[in-house]
Scaffold this active site. Structure first.
Site, PDB file in Angstrom:
ATOM      1  CD  GLU A 153      -0.584  -5.647   5.676  1.00 13.48           C
ATOM      2  OE1 GLU A 153      -0.883  -4.440   5.781  1.00 13.48           O
ATOM      3  OE2 GLU A 153      -0.449  -6.224   4.577  1.00 13.48           O
TER       4      GLU A 153
ATOM      5  CB  CYS B 202      -0.981  -0.047   1.166  1.00 14.88           C
ATOM      6  SG  CYS B 202      -2.425   1.025   0.943  1.00 14.88           S
TER       7      CYS B 202
ATOM      8  CG  HIS C 235      -3.341  -3.818   3.273  1.00 14.35           C
ATOM      9  ND1 HIS C 235      -2.400  -3.154   4.026  1.00 14.35           N
ATOM     10  CD2 HIS C 235      -4.001  -2.859   2.575  1.00 14.35           C
ATOM     11  CE1 HIS C 235      -2.487  -1.843   3.811  1.00 14.35           C
ATOM     12  NE2 HIS C 235      -3.454  -1.645   2.931  1.00 14.35           N
TER      13      HIS C 235
END
Length: 231
Positions: A198, A86, A196
């Protein structure tokens, strides 16, 4: 394997990234402040999402001048693994570690929801645990994720297999050129992506498809480390 999670003023996904390393592969991980100019201890540097320096001027434009980003450039030249997610992707393009730029979403709105990605290149250190063409569910959260580059750069990305992820056909959330969601440098050790992974480590959060990115990095490092030890 030692991981560094960079922290800039305005970073807000650094904790997510740290916990993703702990929960997915259980390797040593440290926060590294933007003023630190030494990354020699680390095998992989993670540049998290957020709003580094408030995203003033352009997203990532100020972060590129920090001490830690000078060290990231050096680490990339040494072949260490660099992953920007990002805002981290935006920082890597501003630092010229990756080509192109991220523009405002074509709908001019912040988009935050699950997206389906297609794994276009599973030969990088970040994607080796995925199958080529595999569809994975990874969330996005960005207002400036519209990837753009000129025609010559796009042709080069395509010919060199540097497009790592694309948004599923017909479901491009931001107008990104060629449906690009993530790219690598020519050497394949630097990857940037808008979604994302994560935030996709546990099924309770909607998907665990991001976990393979981190297991991929660890297995690639171990293979490289073991080969060096044999020599």
């Amino acid at each position: 394997m030692n991981f560094a999670v960079l922290v800039f003023p305005g970073s807000n996904c650094d904790i997510d990234m740290y916990k993703a390393i702990e929960d997915s592969i259980g390797q040593p991980v440290d926060y590294v402040w933007h003023t630190d100019g030494d990354l020699s201890k680390y095998d992989c540097i993670l540049v998290p999402g957020g709003f580094s320096y408030g995203d003033y001027l352009r997203c990532g434009a100020i972060a590129q001048f920090t001490n830690v980003m000078k060290a990231v450039v050096k680490a990339a030249e040494e072949g260490k693994y660099i992953l920007g997610i990002c805002n981290g992707f935006q920082v890597l393009t501003e630092a010229r570690l990756l080509p192109g730029a991220l523009l405002r979403n074509n709908g001019m709105k912040f988009r935050c929801h699950q997206t389906v990605l297609k794994v276009e290149n599973n030969t990088t250190a970040f994607t080796r645990d995925y199958a080529e063409g595999e569809l994975i569910t990874i969330p996005i959260a960005h207002g400036e994720g519209n990837y753009y580059c000129d025609e010559a750069t796009l042709k080069e990305l395509q010919e060199n297999n540097q497009i790592v992820f694309r948004y599923e056909a017909g479901n491009n959330p931001n107008g990104s050129l060629d449906d690009i969601a993530g790219i690598s440098n020519k050497a394949g050790n630097v990857v940037g992506m808008m979604p994302h992974p994560e935030r996709a480590i546990h099924e309770i959060l909607g998907s665990a498809d991001g976990k393979k990115m981190f297991t991929s990095i660890l297995s690639a490092w171990r293979e490289k480390h073991d080969a060096a030890a044999i020599r």
